[in-house]
Design a protein around this motif. Structure first.
Motif: not given
Ligand SMILES: Cc1cc2nc3c(=O)[nH]c(=O)nc-3n(C[C@H](O)[C@H](O)[C@H](O)COP(=O)(O)OP(=O)(O)OC[C@H]3O[C@@H](n4cnc5c(N)ncnc54)[C@H](O)[C@@H]3O)c2cc1C
Length: 415
Positions: A134-140, A197-211
């Motif tokens: 859900d944090l990833m966006v695929s829109n070129d 692709r891009h990430v909606r919120d890079p901090l949230a991505l690292t936090e999610r992987l860490h969790a």
């Protein structure tokens, strides 16, 4: 590894260290991750969020040498410079310029292109494991040039992208305005990186992987690693709280701060930082539908959950100086050229890209000991390359060879 507390211990919980930790944990290793700061809160939090698999072109370029007076002295330059830092860091500057020759840039682009071709294979299993789709966006992703001269100057870079299999469409000014009608600056040509692709919120991505790492049983210690001592059987680490930990392998993944980890040998590498700033315009995230890299201005505007993030430019000024008012004013000025009156930014930020003069990361055993692995120096594309770096490090920790040639990133290349 007998007598060790952990199979592998990692210093640094940015996107690179967390990716190493999660990959190793998924492989069934006993893993410790240590950082005095919260996961992802450093440079990995404020970047432009692009999964830039197309970004095989380094900042190094023959045009940097020919355009040096503009880059050094113009207020409109996307490159900022602190003379005192430059003078105290001459070997890095000279080595950077040596890596700006046509031949070197070609070689570097091809090495980066090869690594980037594996980036998704490293990142996607982590995103899937952590349920972070859900944090990833695929829109070129769109790159635009305002002038013909700027576009012509990027010919070699675009050839390097083509040579490395990057798919893009060439766009006219009208095509660009059709895709992103809010853009108000002059437009000459653009490239559309299809499938980016891009990430909606890079901090949230690292936090999610860490969790996910913690949920899988990984050990998280919110302490800096202060000292390390390697021997043939493993590595002894000292943490900032005075405790001692024993691990079979130790990974230095502290980004631009890696040289500060004593005993690891990282201090002997030619690592410096390319500082980058961002501005956040909270209520303007809707203005564009995908990342727009304004190539001749040296930054991206990106629609993110927190708002419109205007992020980029390069400043060579070291790790200790505060945010640069000049760089922030430049970004604000350019954001107004790009979108018209969008008011004053709600937030500003400074981050430290970890950069070697040859623009290649250091991934693999250190010159100091086979039990100390380096995973730092990912310059402008650390978010993109974190996953594949983590997979390579997990391979090495398990004693298996990565499935492609990683010798160009060998830390021993610095001698
Ligand atoms: C403006 C800007 C835009 C960018 N845009 C993009 C982009 O669009 N796409 C992309 O792929 N990349 C981008 N990047 C690059 C990317 O952000 C970096 O390459 C990446 O964040 C580096 O990650 P890292 O984990 O190596 O470092 P960091 O995120 O800096 O993490 C290092 C961690 O090490 C910790 N640490 C320091 N000392 C110690 C110690 N002694 N012991 C333990 N831990 C320690 C720190 O606290 C920190 O948490 C951008 C960078 C900037 C500045």
């Amino acid at each position: 590894m007998q007598g060790s507390d952990f199979d592998i211990a990692i210093a640094g919980a940015g996107i690179v260290g967390v990716s190493c930790a999660l990959w190793a944990q998924m492989r069934g290793l006993k893993v410790m991750l240590a950082d005095g700061n919260a996961p992802g809160s450093g440079t990995s939090s404020g970047n432009a969020g692009t999964i830039a698999t197309y970004a095989c072109v380094p900042v190094n370029s023959p045009s940097i040498v020919s355009g040096l007076p503009f880059y050094l002295f113009s207020k409109e330059s996307p490159l900022g410079f602190d003379w005192r830092h430059a003078l105290t860091n001459m070997p890095w500057m000279i080595s950077f310029l040596r890596n700006c020759s046509k031949d070197r840039v070609r070689t570097i682009s091809d090495h980066l292109g090869d690594l980037l071709s594996h980036a998704d294979a490293g990142l996607d299993p982590l995103i899937e494991a952590a349920g972070a789709e859900d944090l990833m966006v695929s829109n070129d992703c769109l790159y635009v040039w305002s002038t013909q001269a700027g576009y012509e100057g990027a010919k070699v870079s675009n050839e390097a992208r083509r040579r490395n299999g990057v798919a893009f469409d060439l766009l006219s000014a009208d095509d660009i305005r059709g895709l992103e009608p809010a853009l108000q600056m002059p437009l000459h040509k653009g490239l559309l990186y299809k499938g980016a692709r891009h990430v909606r919120d890079p901090l949230a991505l690292t936090e999610r992987l860490h969790a996910k790492f913690v949920a899988m049983g990984g050990t998280w210690v919110q302490q800096d690693v202060t000292n390390t001592e390697a021997d043939p059987a493993g590595v002894t680490l000292n943490l900032a709280n005075g405790s001692t930990v024993r691990a079979g392998k130790f990974v230095v993944a502290a980004g631009a701060h890696s040289k500060a980890i004593k005993g690891s040998g990282a201090a002997s590498t030619p690592l410096d930082t390319e500082r980058g700033h961002h501005l956040l315009y909270k209520d303007h995230g809707h203005l564009i539908s995908r990342p727009v890299g304004w190539a001749d201005a040296g930054f991206y505007a990106v629609p993110m959950d927190p708002g419109l993030r205007v992020a980029g430019t390069v400043e060579l000024a070291g790790l200790t100086k505060p945010k640069s008012k000049g760089r922030l004013a430049y970004l604000a000025r350019k954001a107004h050229e790009m979108f018209g009156d969008i008011g004053t930014p709600d937030e500003d930020w400074l981050g430290f890209r970890p950069t070697f003069p040859d623009a290649l990361p250091a991934i693999g055993p250190s010159p100091k000991s086979a039990n100390i692995l380096y995973a730092f120096g990912h310059q402008h594309i650390g978010l993109t390359l974190a996953g594949i770096t983590g997979r390579i490090i997990a391979d090495m920790a398990e004693g298996r060879a990565p499935n492609f040639d990683v010798s160009p990133f060998d830390p021993k290349r610095f001698g």
